[in-house]
Design an enzyme around this catalytic site. Structure first.
Site, short mmCIF file in Angstrom:
data_model
loop_
_atom_site.label_atom_id
_atom_site.label_comp_id
_atom_site.label_asym_id
_atom_site.label_seq_id
_atom_site.Cartn_x
_atom_site.Cartn_y
_atom_site.Cartn_z
N HIS A 2 35.37 31.82 46.91
CA HIS A 2 36.66 31.45 46.31
C HIS A 2 36.46 31.28 44.82
O HIS A 2 35.41 30.78 44.39
CB HIS A 2 37.19 30.15 46.93
CG HIS A 2 38.64 29.94 46.65
ND1 HIS A 2 39.09 29.35 45.49
CD2 HIS A 2 39.73 30.27 47.36
CE1 HIS A 2 40.41 29.32 45.51
NE2 HIS A 2 40.83 29.89 46.63
N ASP A 55 40.90 31.52 54.90
CA ASP A 55 41.21 32.65 55.79
C ASP A 55 40.11 32.99 56.77
O ASP A 55 40.27 33.91 57.58
CB ASP A 55 41.57 33.88 54.94
CG ASP A 55 42.98 33.75 54.41
OD1 ASP A 55 43.79 33.13 55.12
OD2 ASP A 55 43.26 34.24 53.31
N1 ACO Z 1 30.67 38.36 50.20
C1 ACO Z 1 29.56 38.71 49.52
N2 ACO Z 1 29.34 38.44 48.21
C2 ACO Z 1 30.31 37.80 47.57
C3 ACO Z 1 31.50 37.38 48.21
C4 ACO Z 1 31.68 37.69 49.58
N3 ACO Z 1 32.79 37.33 50.24
N4 ACO Z 1 32.32 36.77 47.32
C5 ACO Z 1 31.65 36.78 46.15
N5 ACO Z 1 30.45 37.39 46.30
C6 ACO Z 1 29.38 37.54 45.29
C7 ACO Z 1 29.72 38.64 44.29
O1 ACO Z 1 29.18 39.88 44.70
C8 ACO Z 1 29.07 38.11 43.03
O2 ACO Z 1 27.68 38.31 43.15
P1 ACO Z 1 26.77 38.59 41.82
O3 ACO Z 1 26.79 37.32 41.04
O4 ACO Z 1 25.43 38.96 42.36
O5 ACO Z 1 27.43 39.73 41.09
C9 ACO Z 1 29.29 36.59 43.11
O6 ACO Z 1 29.37 36.32 44.52
C10 ACO Z 1 30.57 36.13 42.42
O7 ACO Z 1 31.65 36.87 42.98
P2 ACO Z 1 32.96 37.28 42.19
O8 ACO Z 1 33.58 38.44 42.89
O9 ACO Z 1 32.65 37.43 40.74
O10 ACO Z 1 33.84 35.97 42.38
P3 ACO Z 1 35.40 35.85 42.18
O11 ACO Z 1 35.68 34.44 41.88
O12 ACO Z 1 35.88 36.87 41.18
O13 ACO Z 1 36.01 36.29 43.60
C11 ACO Z 1 36.89 36.23 45.77
C12 ACO Z 1 36.54 35.40 44.51
C13 ACO Z 1 37.79 37.40 45.40
C14 ACO Z 1 37.64 35.31 46.73
C15 ACO Z 1 35.58 36.73 46.42
O14 ACO Z 1 34.76 35.64 46.79
C16 ACO Z 1 35.84 37.63 47.62
O15 ACO Z 1 36.05 38.83 47.46
N6 ACO Z 1 35.85 37.05 48.88
C17 ACO Z 1 36.15 37.83 50.06
C18 ACO Z 1 37.65 38.02 50.20
C19 ACO Z 1 38.36 36.75 50.60
O16 ACO Z 1 37.96 36.06 51.52
N7 ACO Z 1 39.46 36.46 49.91
C20 ACO Z 1 40.31 35.31 50.20
C21 ACO Z 1 40.20 34.29 49.12
S1 ACO Z 1 41.15 32.85 49.53
C22 ACO Z 1 42.74 33.34 49.27
O17 ACO Z 1 43.07 34.08 48.40
C23 ACO Z 1 43.70 32.87 50.19
#
Ligand code: ACO
Length: 443
Positions: free
Chosen positions: A320, A378
């Site tokens: 998140h 979720d």
């Molecule tokens: N699985 C694996 N790796 C992940 C995940 C994940 N679900 N989420 C983040 N990471 C990793 C990224 O690859 C990144 O790694 P790095 O530092 O080696 O490059 C690091 O964690 C940071 O991730 P970002 O994408 O930069 O974080 P951001 O804050 O932009 O994204 C998000 C947040 C979009 C929720 C992300 O965690 C994600 O895609 N999660 C899966 C989708 C999801 O569950 N979305 C629902 C969110 S809650 C809502 O909106 C209701």
């Protein structure tokens, strides 16, 4: 120009001073801070362009507050979520979705008479104009329900233009009541269209979630046998999803609404933004993912693919932007899953067991620990929806129904603010510099 920001401490608090220094000219300017009621203060950079000729660059709003708001507060490190100051855990335990909708909108919990009046008004606005219902016939039977819902919500603008003068307080109130009241009916009509079943009219003798289940699952020849636990579980899920400060869909509603557009079209923009798998679409994606993993014995292989990153596979329902400790909503939903599935005799469903095991393994894995990735709202919500008989393609629609309460509260707060400005971000231009047109024969 070299610009240097000098924080005197890492997190700006009330009274901290910041200055911006142009290292070329030596000119230093103090940056004002603004203090909220709880949480860190913010640097007010609104004057940077005028005073220094620079914009800030912050793709994804990693460090940028887009607005001031008094509705919802999140402390992502402590796993705190407050609606108008009330902890989500207390609201989940004691409140109802309609009471929470009132709270988000008005800022205070209603007294008994206020709640009764609000409930009456929502109940009386649940029907859809018959002409609006005909619009569904233009959709193919396998259209995604989110596409239908976004379209029908935007179409409300064509039906209620006489009561959508956004400068009129009463019109704004009618709009918010209509949205909260009609969104379950719009969702149910989309579901019935996909099934090829006749639309089921709302019933004013049922409460909000019971009526929704009635519209989803009754058929003209047979009424749906209501299970109070189902309606209660839905109500709880709706409370947890009702608002989450400046998330992507709410920010979309605010940005669209800041132009002064018809508010129904701003809501439709919010529905569309919510659909993405990085946002509300994650609940559908989680169940897809669990089904693809298939069995606990495949969890390690799946996590290896997630960590490898080359395939772009993410552990859906994890991570998140704001929560870097735990998502308090996920904790409540996990408990709810145990309760609901237990009462339905589905505690041992392979999907739930798989989700629990996946969470357990991921939370011990350094990849997830070092990146502070925890289950979000979720990760478990789709499992409950599934147990209630709601089909997967409707999961994000359920989220949209709940989040409508937050969208209308944020839209009203913004439109009611006399200092509101159109939201107009700037950019770092990386394209071609000025050049002259060359006729096609000379290219
Ligand atoms: N699985 C694996 N790796 C992940 C995940 C994940 N679900 N989420 C983040 N990471 C990793 C990224 O690859 C990144 O790694 P790095 O530092 O080696 O490059 C690091 O964690 C940071 O991730 P970002 O994408 O930069 O974080 P951001 O804050 O932009 O994204 C998000 C947040 C979009 C929720 C992300 O965690 C994600 O895609 N999660 C899966 C989708 C999801 O569950 N979305 C629902 C969110 S809650 C809502 O909106 C209701």
């Amino acid at each position: 120009m070299n610009a240097q920001l000098k924080p005197e401490s890492m997190a700006p608090m009330s009274g901290d001073k910041y200055q911006l220094t142009n290292l070329t000219t030596g000119k230093a300017t103090e940056l004002p801070t603004r203090t909220g009621s709880v949480g860190p203060a913010v640097l007010d950079i609104g004057g940077l362009l005028k005073d220094h000729g620079v914009f800030t660059y912050d793709p994804g709003f990693m460090s940028t507050a887009s607005t001031a708001s008094a509705i919802t507060y999140i402390d992502g490190d402590a796993g705190v979520l407050l609606y108008r100051g009330y902890p989500i855990e207390q609201l989940a335990k004691h409140s109802t979705f309609l009471e929470v909708s009132y709270l988000l909108q008005k800022g205070e919990l209603p007294d008994a008479a206020e709640l009764a009046a609000f409930t009456r008004s929502i109940t009386r606005h649940t029907m859809l104009n018959e002409w609006l219902l005909r619009l569904y016939r233009g959709f193919h039977h396998n259209a995604h329900p989110m596409a239908m819902v976004a379209t029908i919500v935007a179409s409300l603008a064509a039906f209620y233009h006489d009561t959508t003068n956004i400068t009129n307080d009463r019109h704004r109130e009618i709009f918010t009541h209509r949205m909260i009241a009609k969104i379950p009916t719009i969702a149910a009509a989309a579901y019935k269209h996909a099934l090829g079943q006749p639309f089921i009219y709302p019933r004013n003798d049922l409460d909000y979630c019971a009526n929704m289940l009635h519209m989803f699952f009754s058929v003209p020849c047979e009424s749906y046998e209501m299970d109070a636990l189902h309606a209660k579980a839905l109500d709880l899920l709706f409370i947890l999803h009702a608002d989450h400060e400046q998330n992507a869909s709410t920010s979309t509603v605010r940005l669209a609404g800041s132009t002064g557009c018809n508010p129904y079209t701003a809501m439709s923009a919010g529905v569309s933004a919510l659909w993405g798998p990085a946002h509300g679409g994650a609940n559908e994606a989680v169940v897809d993912m669990l089904e693809k993993i298939g069995d606990v014995s495949h969890v390690q292989d799946f996590l290896a693919r997630v960590k490898d990153k080359s395939g772009g596979v993410r552990l859906m329902g994890f991570g998140h932007r704001v929560y870097k400790n735990f998502d308090p909503r996920a904790t409540i939903i996990r408990e709810m899953c145990h309760k609901v599935l237990g009462k339905l005799g589905q505690s041992n469903t392979p999907l739930f067991e798989l989700a629990l095991r996946l969470e357990e393994i991921a939370l011990k894995d350094d990849y997830f620990i070092s990146r502070k990735l925890y289950p979000n709202v979720d990760f478990y919500s789709g499992i409950i929806y599934r147990a209630l008989g709601i089909p997967r393609e409707m999961f994000t629609v359920m989220f949209a129904i709940a989040r409508t309460a937050g969208w209308v509260a944020h839209w009203s707060e913004m439109i009611g603010d006399p200092t509101m400005k159109i939201a107009r971000p700037r950019q770092l231009y990386t394209g071609a510099a000025r050049r002259d047109y060359v006729p096609v024969a000379k290219r």
